[in-house]
Write a protein that holds these residues in place. Structure first.
Motif, mmCIF file in Angstrom:
data_model
loop_
_atom_site.group_PDB
_atom_site.id
_atom_site.type_symbol
_atom_site.label_atom_id
_atom_site.label_comp_id
_atom_site.label_asym_id
_atom_site.label_seq_id
_atom_site.Cartn_x
_atom_site.Cartn_y
_atom_site.Cartn_z
ATOM 1 N N MET B 1 0.790 -1.250 0.067
ATOM 2 C CA MET B 1 -0.162 0.152 0.032
ATOM 3 C C MET B 1 0.856 1.360 -0.055
ATOM 4 S SD MET B 1 -3.404 0.071 -0.046
ATOM 5 C CE MET B 1 -4.274 1.267 0.922
ATOM 6 N N GLY B 2 0.729 2.093 -1.004
ATOM 7 C CA GLY B 2 1.257 3.354 -1.037
ATOM 8 C C GLY B 2 0.596 4.520 0.023
ATOM 9 N N LYS B 3 0.999 5.633 -0.331
ATOM 10 C CA LYS B 3 0.326 6.565 0.885
ATOM 11 C C LYS B 3 -1.153 7.194 -0.007
ATOM 12 C CE LYS B 3 1.943 10.212 3.162
ATOM 13 N NZ LYS B 3 2.557 11.476 2.943
ATOM 14 N N LEU B 4 -2.118 7.283 0.899
ATOM 15 C CA LEU B 4 -3.198 7.518 0.439
ATOM 16 C C LEU B 4 -3.370 9.269 -0.170
ATOM 17 C CD1 LEU B 4 -5.765 5.791 0.321
ATOM 18 C CD2 LEU B 4 -6.689 6.990 2.249
ATOM 19 N N ALA B 5 -3.937 9.182 -1.309
ATOM 20 C CA ALA B 5 -3.991 10.500 -1.638
ATOM 21 C C ALA B 5 -5.211 11.236 -1.647
ATOM 22 C CB ALA B 5 -3.522 10.660 -3.327
ATOM 23 N N ILE B 6 -6.237 10.274 -2.034
ATOM 24 C CA ILE B 6 -7.806 10.903 -2.254
ATOM 25 C C ILE B 6 -8.477 9.671 -1.544
ATOM 26 C CG2 ILE B 6 -9.631 11.503 -3.505
ATOM 27 C CD1 ILE B 6 -7.597 12.358 -5.604
ATOM 28 N N LYS B 7 -9.520 9.843 -0.589
ATOM 29 C CA LYS B 7 -10.334 8.947 -0.197
ATOM 30 C C LYS B 7 -11.720 9.337 -0.186
ATOM 31 C CE LYS B 7 -11.418 5.898 3.694
ATOM 32 N NZ LYS B 7 -11.062 5.408 5.108
ATOM 33 N N VAL B 8 -12.470 8.559 -1.022
ATOM 34 C CA VAL B 8 -13.803 8.947 -1.009
ATOM 35 C C VAL B 8 -14.754 8.066 -0.238
ATOM 36 C CG1 VAL B 8 -15.731 9.358 -2.808
ATOM 37 C CG2 VAL B 8 -13.270 10.101 -3.375
ATOM 38 N N ASP B 9 -15.317 8.432 0.561
ATOM 39 C CA ASP B 9 -16.037 7.318 1.606
ATOM 40 C C ASP B 9 -17.366 7.501 1.648
ATOM 41 O OD1 ASP B 9 -16.195 5.633 3.625
ATOM 42 O OD2 ASP B 9 -15.752 7.012 5.109
ATOM 43 N N HIS B 10 -18.172 6.724 0.908
ATOM 44 C CA HIS B 10 -19.493 6.815 0.848
ATOM 45 C C HIS B 10 -20.390 7.810 0.792
ATOM 46 C CE1 HIS B 10 -19.649 2.620 2.375
ATOM 47 N NE2 HIS B 10 -18.785 2.951 3.364
ATOM 48 N N VAL B 11 -19.550 8.632 -0.436
ATOM 49 C CA VAL B 11 -20.494 9.876 -0.761
ATOM 50 C C VAL B 11 -21.512 9.865 -1.594
ATOM 51 C CG1 VAL B 11 -19.759 11.892 -2.226
ATOM 52 C CG2 VAL B 11 -18.124 11.126 -0.609
ATOM 53 N N SER B 12 -22.464 10.693 -1.102
ATOM 54 C CA SER B 12 -23.778 10.680 -1.906
ATOM 55 C C SER B 12 -24.117 12.202 -2.028
ATOM 56 C CB SER B 12 -25.061 10.233 -0.992
ATOM 57 O OG SER B 12 -24.755 8.743 -0.895
ATOM 58 N N VAL B 13 -24.482 12.745 -3.311
ATOM 59 C CA VAL B 13 -24.929 13.972 -3.504
ATOM 60 C C VAL B 13 -26.458 14.159 -3.872
ATOM 61 C CG1 VAL B 13 -24.426 16.161 -4.742
ATOM 62 C CG2 VAL B 13 -22.506 14.689 -3.921
ATOM 63 N N LEU B 14 -27.104 14.788 -3.360
ATOM 64 C CA LEU B 14 -28.484 15.149 -3.621
ATOM 65 C C LEU B 14 -28.691 16.488 -4.079
ATOM 66 C CD1 LEU B 14 -31.574 14.021 -3.228
ATOM 67 C CD2 LEU B 14 -31.650 15.230 -1.063
ATOM 68 N N PHE B 15 -29.436 16.504 -5.355
ATOM 69 C CA PHE B 15 -29.690 17.729 -5.696
ATOM 70 C C PHE B 15 -31.318 17.992 -5.651
ATOM 71 C CE2 PHE B 15 -26.047 17.724 -8.814
ATOM 72 C CZ PHE B 15 -25.207 18.352 -8.303
ATOM 73 N N ASN B 16 -31.632 19.241 -5.187
ATOM 74 C CA ASN B 16 -33.106 19.376 -4.646
ATOM 75 C C ASN B 16 -33.360 20.483 -5.937
ATOM 76 O OD1 ASN B 16 -35.215 19.196 -3.508
ATOM 77 N ND2 ASN B 16 -34.371 20.064 -1.589
ATOM 78 N N LEU B 17 -34.012 19.852 -6.984
ATOM 79 C CA LEU B 17 -34.136 20.658 -8.249
ATOM 80 C C LEU B 17 -35.455 21.195 -8.293
ATOM 81 C CD1 LEU B 17 -31.770 18.966 -10.730
ATOM 82 C CD2 LEU B 17 -31.567 21.013 -9.561
ATOM 83 N N ASN B 18 -35.574 22.278 -8.732
ATOM 84 C CA ASN B 18 -37.074 22.788 -9.031
ATOM 85 C C ASN B 18 -37.369 22.484 -10.456
ATOM 86 O OD1 ASN B 18 -39.358 24.360 -9.771
ATOM 87 N ND2 ASN B 18 -38.862 25.413 -7.645
ATOM 88 N N LYS B 19 -38.334 22.022 -10.960
ATOM 89 C CA LYS B 19 -38.354 21.777 -12.255
ATOM 90 C C LYS B 19 -38.203 22.912 -13.153
ATOM 91 C CE LYS B 19 -41.856 18.020 -11.982
ATOM 92 N NZ LYS B 19 -43.153 18.005 -11.303
ATOM 93 N N GLU B 20 -38.409 24.249 -12.869
ATOM 94 C CA GLU B 20 -38.158 25.056 -13.850
ATOM 95 C C GLU B 20 -37.210 25.824 -12.821
ATOM 96 O OE1 GLU B 20 -42.017 27.010 -14.911
ATOM 97 O OE2 GLU B 20 -42.330 25.373 -13.690
ATOM 98 N N LYS B 21 -36.159 26.365 -13.513
ATOM 99 C CA LYS B 21 -35.026 27.046 -12.762
ATOM 100 C C LYS B 21 -35.602 28.542 -12.439
ATOM 101 C CE LYS B 21 -30.330 27.829 -12.114
ATOM 102 N NZ LYS B 21 -29.000 28.310 -12.833
ATOM 103 N N ILE B 22 -35.488 28.751 -11.194
ATOM 104 C CA ILE B 22 -36.170 30.121 -10.687
ATOM 105 C C ILE B 22 -34.957 30.723 -10.130
ATOM 106 C CG2 ILE B 22 -37.604 31.282 -8.754
ATOM 107 C CD1 ILE B 22 -39.668 29.058 -9.108
ATOM 108 N N ASP B 23 -34.956 31.973 -10.855
ATOM 109 C CA ASP B 23 -33.735 32.739 -10.160
ATOM 110 C C ASP B 23 -33.941 34.183 -10.051
ATOM 111 O OD1 ASP B 23 -33.823 33.414 -12.956
ATOM 112 O OD2 ASP B 23 -31.924 32.993 -13.468
ATOM 113 N N ASN B 24 -35.447 34.635 -10.115
ATOM 114 C CA ASN B 24 -35.599 35.911 -9.516
ATOM 115 C C ASN B 24 -36.745 35.945 -8.674
ATOM 116 O OD1 ASN B 24 -38.097 36.260 -11.484
ATOM 117 N ND2 ASN B 24 -36.541 35.867 -12.867
#
Lengths: 283, 247
Positions: B1-24
């Motif tokens: 085993m070499g040295k660890l550079a990146i460890k991604v541990d059980h990563v989840s990303v949730l996007f809460n998207l509106n159906k239409e993008k509202i920006d005003n």
């Protein structure tokens, strides 16, 4: 190893923020330098615009309003200088908050790709406007010299209180930064903030005694209360006390301006901190 | 085993998207009053775990919308994962999209310092690397010209030259090598290969499996936010090529 610390969001603490700020202070410097440089690049008169712009707008305002309000010298001393004091401070406030408001949106392409402490953007835009403001203060110096030495306006004299004029300026800086942080957060989520704020700034210009005095508006108590609730009123009046009247300011102004600006800054940091992780989803 | 550079541990990303993008504000208020403010949840990444050791070169493959860019954003620290954690050791140099991070009214020279500062480097540090950056980007004659007058190839060259000159420990390449002419592509591939010898860790996103095979020694295949295969680069690339044919 700072990157590792950045991403371990749980490892909070002031030390981490401080280290992070130290690493990114170069970015702060570079953006301030860039904004100041670019403001005058490609204009024939270059940095002279910093002097000319307030000078010319003051002349216009003095011509337009001088005849309406300027005649009664009561509480004004020297109308063009009275105008210039108010206008310089107002201009710094409105320019720096407007720049700060757009800063996050304008740097969207970077924020989406690289980790950068995001507050650097509103902060650097307020600071670069502060640099221009500091340069433009020399107009005030020249104008004061002109009215004192050549025109010899009788009530105008320098007192040691002028040394205290940095206090209202610092309070104004705090206020601008606080407002800048709040509206740049809002602007990420609602881009029509820019138009609303533009209108708000116009309202603020008329709500601040820049070209009039509170007394000229009559004695209606309510109008006076509304005007005094505006923190710019206190800050501008403090500045005028030091520079124009050569006396100590009213301490009510001081405490009100300090309190209002301090709370605004804390509120700004808090809102920004709470919402900054969501910026990327809306840019 | 070499040295660890990146460890991604059980990563989840949730996007809460509106159906239409509202920006005003206007639309927001109208939608709020008419109760049309619907949000749909969308998991861009689901329970991703992997580790990258120092000096490994990992290709990230996947169709459009598989979550590749989201994964890179999480690793770069731009996007916070909804669940899970990320550990990164060392300086990350992301290669920005064409022109991002540059100010168009600023000259090439000034942009080198600005871009360097964006990555957290001081003026002094960039000064030491300045000649190297200019030489690699081949922009000596144009260095005082505002970047807005640069061609897209010139911007790409300058961006690449800066990002690779600062000796990053982790290099994130997101389809950047597909820009520029053939000559520049070969030159930049060679530059990246010399960085391999210094032990740089690379994350490389591309649709071009030939390029991935040339540059990487490991690969991860993403689909609909999940890791569906990970392992030796040729195996994964074969799998990906098969999937393309099957579509």
């Amino acid at each position: 190893m700072t990157t590792a610390a950045n991403q371990k969001g749980k490892r909070l603490g002031l030390g981490r923020y401080f280290r992070n700020f130290k690493k990114y202070r170069y970015l702060l410097q570079e953006i301030v330098r860039k904004n100041v440089k670019l403001q005058y690049r490609n204009s024939v008169l270059g940095v002279f615009w910093t002097f000319l712009q307030p000078l010319m707008t003051t002349i216009v305002l003095a011509l337009v309003f001088g005849n309406i309000f300027g005649r009664s010298n009561e509480g004004v001393v020297c109308y063009p200088l009275y105008l210039l004091c108010g206008r310089l401070l107002y201009e710094f406030y409105s320019q720096s908050t407007k720049r700060a408001m757009r800063s996050i949106r304008n740097s969207a392409s970077v924020i989406k790709k690289v980790y950068v402490p995001k507050y650097i953007y509103p902060l650097s835009n307020v600071l670069s406007n502060f640099v221009t403001f500091a340069i433009s203060l020399s107009v005030l110096v020249v104008m004061m010299a002109y009215y004192m030495l050549i025109k010899k306006v009788p009530d105008l004299h320098l007192t040691p209180y002028i040394l205290l004029s940095f206090v209202p300026i610092l309070i104004l800086l705090v206020l601008s930064l606080g407002v800048g942080m709040i509206i740049c957060t809002l602007n990420v989520f609602f881009k029509d903030m820019e138009y609303l704020y533009e209108v708000f700034c116009m309202l603020l210009f008329y709500m601040t005694p820049i070209f009039y005095t509170v007394k000229t508006l009559g004695t209606n108590k309510w109008i006076q209360y509304v005007l005094m609730a505006n923190p710019l009123y206190s800050i501008v009046q403090m500045f005028r006390s030091c520079v124009l009247y050569g006396e100590m300011w009213n301490w009510h102004w001081f405490w009100y301006a300090c309190g209002f600006s301090g709370v605004t800054l804390l509120l700004g940091f808090w809102i920004f901190y709470k919402k900054q992780d969501k910026f990327i989803l809306h840019l | 085993m070499g040295k660890l550079a990146i460890k991604v541990d059980h990563v989840s990303v949730l996007f809460n998207l509106n159906k239409e993008k509202i920006d005003n504000v206007k639309e927001y208020v109208i939608k709020l009053l008419t109760r049309k403010l619907h949000f749909t949840e969308f998991w861009a990444l689901q329970d991703i775990s992997f580790e990258v050791e120092k000096g490994e070169r990992v290709g990230i493959l996947g169709f459009n919308g598989a979550g590749k860019s989201t994964l890179l954003k999480v690793i770069a620290g731009v996007l916070k994962p909804t669940k899970g954690s990320i550990y990164v050791s060392g300086v990350i140099a992301p290669l920005l999209e064409l022109g991002a991070g540059f100010d168009m009214n600023y000259s090439g020279k000034e942009n080198i310092y600005l871009y360097g500062a964006t990555m957290g480097y001081s003026r002094k540090y960039i000064n030491e690397r300045y000649d190297e950056i200019v030489a690699f980007s081949e922009l000596k004659d144009f260095i005082d010209v505002p970047v807005k007058n640069y061609s897209s190839g010139m911007k790409a060259r300058l961006g690449f030259a800066i990002a690779t000159a600062v000796d990053p420990e982790i290099l994130i390449l997101d389809e950047v090598l597909s820009v520029g002419d053939a000559k520049f592509r070969i030159k930049s591939e060679n530059k990246i290969k010399t960085m391999f010898d210094k032990g740089v860790t690379v994350l490389f996103v591309s649709h071009n499996t030939a390029q991935v095979r040339r540059l990487c020694n490991r690969a991860i295949l993403l689909d609909h936010g999940k890791v569906i295969a990970a392992g030796e680069v040729n195996e994964i690339c074969d799998l990906y090529d098969e999937k393309i044919k099957a579509k």
